[in-house]
Design a protein around this motif. Structure first.
Motif, mmCIF file in Angstrom:
data_model
loop_
_atom_site.group_PDB
_atom_site.id
_atom_site.type_symbol
_atom_site.label_atom_id
_atom_site.label_comp_id
_atom_site.label_asym_id
_atom_site.label_seq_id
_atom_site.Cartn_x
_atom_site.Cartn_y
_atom_site.Cartn_z
ATOM 1 N N TYR A 1 0.849 -1.241 -0.014
ATOM 2 C CA TYR A 1 0.006 -0.014 0.114
ATOM 3 C C TYR A 1 0.723 1.361 0.030
ATOM 4 C CZ TYR A 1 -4.279 -2.672 0.403
ATOM 5 O OH TYR A 1 -5.348 -3.620 0.094
ATOM 6 N N LYS A 2 1.992 1.332 0.354
ATOM 7 C CA LYS A 2 2.866 2.239 0.538
ATOM 8 C C LYS A 2 3.491 2.688 -0.940
ATOM 9 C CE LYS A 2 4.738 2.086 5.196
ATOM 10 N NZ LYS A 2 5.890 1.843 5.971
ATOM 11 N N LYS A 3 3.570 1.488 -1.840
ATOM 12 C CA LYS A 3 3.927 1.570 -3.079
ATOM 13 C C LYS A 3 2.743 1.884 -4.024
ATOM 14 C CE LYS A 3 7.879 -1.560 -2.683
ATOM 15 N NZ LYS A 3 8.359 -2.970 -3.121
ATOM 16 N N ASN A 4 1.658 1.392 -3.556
ATOM 17 C CA ASN A 4 0.446 1.752 -4.551
ATOM 18 C C ASN A 4 -0.189 2.830 -3.471
ATOM 19 O OD1 ASN A 4 0.583 -0.341 -6.748
ATOM 20 N ND2 ASN A 4 1.261 -1.219 -4.888
ATOM 21 N N ILE A 5 -0.058 3.870 -3.388
ATOM 22 C CA ILE A 5 -0.576 4.836 -2.535
ATOM 23 C C ILE A 5 -1.799 5.326 -2.774
ATOM 24 C CG2 ILE A 5 0.253 6.942 -3.588
ATOM 25 C CD1 ILE A 5 0.539 5.861 0.162
ATOM 26 N N SER A 6 -2.228 5.154 -4.147
ATOM 27 C CA SER A 6 -3.608 5.652 -4.390
ATOM 28 C C SER A 6 -4.565 4.725 -3.771
ATOM 29 C CB SER A 6 -3.979 5.853 -5.865
ATOM 30 O OG SER A 6 -3.669 4.490 -6.417
ATOM 31 N N GLU A 7 -4.100 3.425 -3.978
ATOM 32 C CA GLU A 7 -5.269 2.236 -3.174
ATOM 33 C C GLU A 7 -5.236 2.331 -1.651
ATOM 34 O OE1 GLU A 7 -4.447 -1.853 -4.357
ATOM 35 O OE2 GLU A 7 -3.612 -1.118 -6.174
ATOM 36 N N PHE B 1 2.245 2.379 10.510
ATOM 37 C CA PHE B 1 1.694 2.171 8.978
ATOM 38 C C PHE B 1 0.664 3.333 8.969
ATOM 39 C CE2 PHE B 1 -1.277 -0.208 6.223
ATOM 40 C CZ PHE B 1 -0.663 0.130 5.241
ATOM 41 N N GLY B 2 -0.258 3.397 10.193
ATOM 42 C CA GLY B 2 -1.508 4.199 10.054
ATOM 43 C C GLY B 2 -1.243 5.587 10.034
ATOM 44 N N GLY B 3 0.081 5.893 10.861
ATOM 45 C CA GLY B 3 0.501 7.338 10.764
ATOM 46 C C GLY B 3 0.920 7.749 9.381
ATOM 47 N N THR B 4 1.562 6.790 8.520
ATOM 48 C CA THR B 4 1.616 7.279 7.234
ATOM 49 C C THR B 4 0.428 7.528 6.497
ATOM 50 O OG1 THR B 4 3.615 5.748 7.160
ATOM 51 C CG2 THR B 4 2.750 6.258 4.984
ATOM 52 N N GLY B 5 -0.481 6.645 6.846
ATOM 53 C CA GLY B 5 -1.837 6.886 6.238
ATOM 54 C C GLY B 5 -2.422 8.295 6.579
ATOM 55 N N ALA B 6 -2.422 8.518 7.659
ATOM 56 C CA ALA B 6 -2.899 10.001 8.246
ATOM 57 C C ALA B 6 -2.110 11.102 7.529
ATOM 58 C CB ALA B 6 -2.521 9.974 9.697
ATOM 59 N N VAL B 7 -0.940 11.041 7.322
ATOM 60 C CA VAL B 7 -0.221 11.856 6.476
ATOM 61 C C VAL B 7 -0.788 11.888 5.076
ATOM 62 C CG1 VAL B 7 2.178 12.766 5.879
ATOM 63 C CG2 VAL B 7 2.059 11.939 7.962
ATOM 64 N N GLY C 1 5.639 6.695 9.229
ATOM 65 C CA GLY C 1 6.548 6.974 8.319
ATOM 66 C C GLY C 1 6.091 8.262 7.327
ATOM 67 N N LEU C 2 7.014 9.097 6.803
ATOM 68 C CA LEU C 2 6.984 10.421 6.627
ATOM 69 C C LEU C 2 7.112 10.562 5.063
ATOM 70 C CD1 LEU C 2 8.356 12.541 9.699
ATOM 71 C CD2 LEU C 2 5.646 11.678 9.305
ATOM 72 N N GLY C 3 7.686 9.316 4.300
ATOM 73 C CA GLY C 3 8.075 9.595 3.100
ATOM 74 C C GLY C 3 6.974 9.738 1.896
ATOM 75 N N ARG C 4 7.610 10.107 0.834
ATOM 76 C CA ARG C 4 6.746 10.636 -0.156
ATOM 77 C C ARG C 4 7.464 10.391 -1.419
ATOM 78 N NH1 ARG C 4 6.390 15.018 -3.614
ATOM 79 N NH2 ARG C 4 8.179 15.936 -2.299
ATOM 80 N N ASP C 5 6.795 9.876 -2.313
ATOM 81 C CA ASP C 5 7.481 9.888 -3.902
ATOM 82 C C ASP C 5 7.601 11.113 -4.356
ATOM 83 O OD1 ASP C 5 7.710 9.433 -6.562
ATOM 84 O OD2 ASP C 5 6.412 8.112 -6.950
ATOM 85 N N GLU C 6 9.028 11.404 -4.612
ATOM 86 C CA GLU C 6 9.515 12.762 -5.052
ATOM 87 C C GLU C 6 8.727 13.182 -6.183
ATOM 88 O OE1 GLU C 6 13.241 13.929 -4.361
ATOM 89 O OE2 GLU C 6 13.698 12.531 -2.660
ATOM 90 N N SER C 7 8.211 12.170 -7.236
ATOM 91 C CA SER C 7 7.685 12.686 -8.286
ATOM 92 C C SER C 7 6.091 13.261 -8.178
ATOM 93 C CB SER C 7 7.744 11.472 -9.169
ATOM 94 O OG SER C 7 6.641 10.341 -8.702
ATOM 95 N N ARG C 8 5.680 13.134 -6.903
ATOM 96 C CA ARG C 8 4.396 13.684 -6.719
ATOM 97 C C ARG C 8 4.267 15.037 -6.579
ATOM 98 N NH1 ARG C 8 2.010 10.507 -1.963
ATOM 99 N NH2 ARG C 8 0.213 11.691 -1.954
ATOM 100 N N THR C 9 3.319 16.094 -7.157
ATOM 101 C CA THR C 9 3.577 17.317 -6.907
ATOM 102 C C THR C 9 2.923 17.702 -5.525
ATOM 103 O OG1 THR C 9 2.671 17.548 -9.151
ATOM 104 C CG2 THR C 9 2.250 19.477 -7.680
ATOM 105 N N ILE C 10 3.572 18.545 -4.729
ATOM 106 C CA ILE C 10 2.835 18.889 -3.451
ATOM 107 C C ILE C 10 2.180 19.991 -3.692
ATOM 108 C CG2 ILE C 10 4.012 20.113 -1.387
ATOM 109 C CD1 ILE C 10 6.761 19.208 -2.245
ATOM 110 N N LYS D 1 12.756 16.119 4.550
ATOM 111 C CA LYS D 1 12.200 16.568 3.459
ATOM 112 C C LYS D 1 10.724 16.635 3.513
ATOM 113 C CE LYS D 1 15.087 13.731 -0.015
ATOM 114 N NZ LYS D 1 15.094 12.648 -0.916
ATOM 115 N N PHE D 2 10.193 15.859 4.545
ATOM 116 C CA PHE D 2 8.728 16.047 5.153
ATOM 117 C C PHE D 2 8.814 17.625 5.643
ATOM 118 C CE2 PHE D 2 5.929 16.233 8.678
ATOM 119 C CZ PHE D 2 4.700 15.875 8.146
ATOM 120 N N GLN D 3 9.572 17.763 6.209
ATOM 121 C CA GLN D 3 9.526 19.136 6.722
ATOM 122 C C GLN D 3 9.408 20.026 5.818
ATOM 123 O OE1 GLN D 3 12.324 19.769 10.050
ATOM 124 N NE2 GLN D 3 11.226 18.354 11.516
ATOM 125 N N ALA D 4 10.266 20.025 4.850
ATOM 126 C CA ALA D 4 10.485 21.000 3.859
ATOM 127 C C ALA D 4 9.135 20.889 3.036
ATOM 128 C CB ALA D 4 11.666 20.515 2.696
#
Length: 254
Positions: free
Chosen positions: A102-108, A137-143, A161-170, A195-198
């Motif tokens: 689900y982290k890799k398929n974030i839209s799902e 994992f749920g904290g990642t979902g909350a973000v 987790g706070l990571g984000r695919d950098e190809s995604r538009t902010i 990166k999350f804070q930025a």
């Protein structure tokens, strides 16, 4: 006879002051999901709702305890089922694989969160007064709920987790963001935090990030033990402090 009367009165009081918990089935296409709804015995004004996103093992006792505690405070709560009624992991290895998917398929993941939000509203939560909270994992979902501007007032991530695919538009983030983080959590690299804070600054978010001393990953989870060297461990002080931080946040945004 008098004892029977007192027993009846006591039973009535208990039955009318205890939160009501029930399983709720819903669907994502053909996949049956089964979340847990907890209705407060006495709801707060405006029927505010809290959506709880579980850690990687899915719905466990910890999430149920949190839901009951919040319901006791007057919040309508709903625990999301991210994986599916017949897809619950039987081991940490399975949990890692499923959460990783689900982290890799974030839209799902985002879709499953939104479906759970819809159920929270159906169960009585006010669609205009909702906060999403999540653990690991749920904290990642909350973000993610904040990143996609789901219709919520705010989100709280506990050791997530706070990571984000950098190809995604902010995008500009509307919900308020509270991240509660172990100061010694090596599961979330320093670079990921920076990166999350930025990202939060670029998104013009109203965000807070609180660090807890001597706390590693899963610091709210009592079943994690107390050995910090394992990377995940319970920390009573951090647990209590982060709980209070969340309560203050709820009062502010709801």
């Amino acid at each position: 006879m008098k004892n029977i009367f007192y027993l009846f009165v006591f039973s009535f009081v208990v039955s009318t002051t205890v939160a009501q918990q029930k399983a709720v089935e819903y669907k994502d296409g053909s996949q049956v999901l089964s979340g847990i709804s907890v209705k407060p015995a006495k709801a707060l004004k405006g029927n505010p709702g809290i959506l709880i996103l579980p850690a990687w093992m899915g719905i466990q006792n910890h999430e149920k305890e949190v839901a009951n505690q919040l319901a006791d405070l007057g919040y309508q709560t709903f625990i999301a089922d991210i994986y599916g009624i017949d897809q619950r992991p039987a081991s940490t290895k399975e949990a890692g694989a499923k959460a990783g998917y689900y982290k890799k398929n974030i839209s799902e993941y985002q879709k499953r969160i939104q479906l759970a939000l819809d159920q929270l509203v159906k169960q009585g939560g006010n669609r205009d007064a909702i906060v999403v909270i999540g653990y690991c994992f749920g904290g990642t979902g909350a973000v993610e709920a904040a990143r996609t501007n789901m219709k919520v007032n705010g989100i709280v991530s506990f050791h997530g987790g706070l990571g984000r695919d950098e190809s995604r538009t902010i995008e500009v983030i509307i919900p308020k963001v509270l991240v509660l983080h172990g100061a010694d959590d090596n599961f979330v690299p320093k670079e990921e935090i920076e990166k999350f804070q930025a990202e939060m600054r670029t998104a013009k978010a109203d965000w807070q990030m609180v660090y807890y001393a001597n706390a590693v990953h899963a610091f709210t989870e009592k079943s994690a033990g107390n050995d910090n060297s394992k990377g995940a461990a319970y920390n009573e002080k951090a647990d209590k402090r982060s709980w209070q931080a969340m309560l203050d946040f709820l009062k502010e945004v709801l």
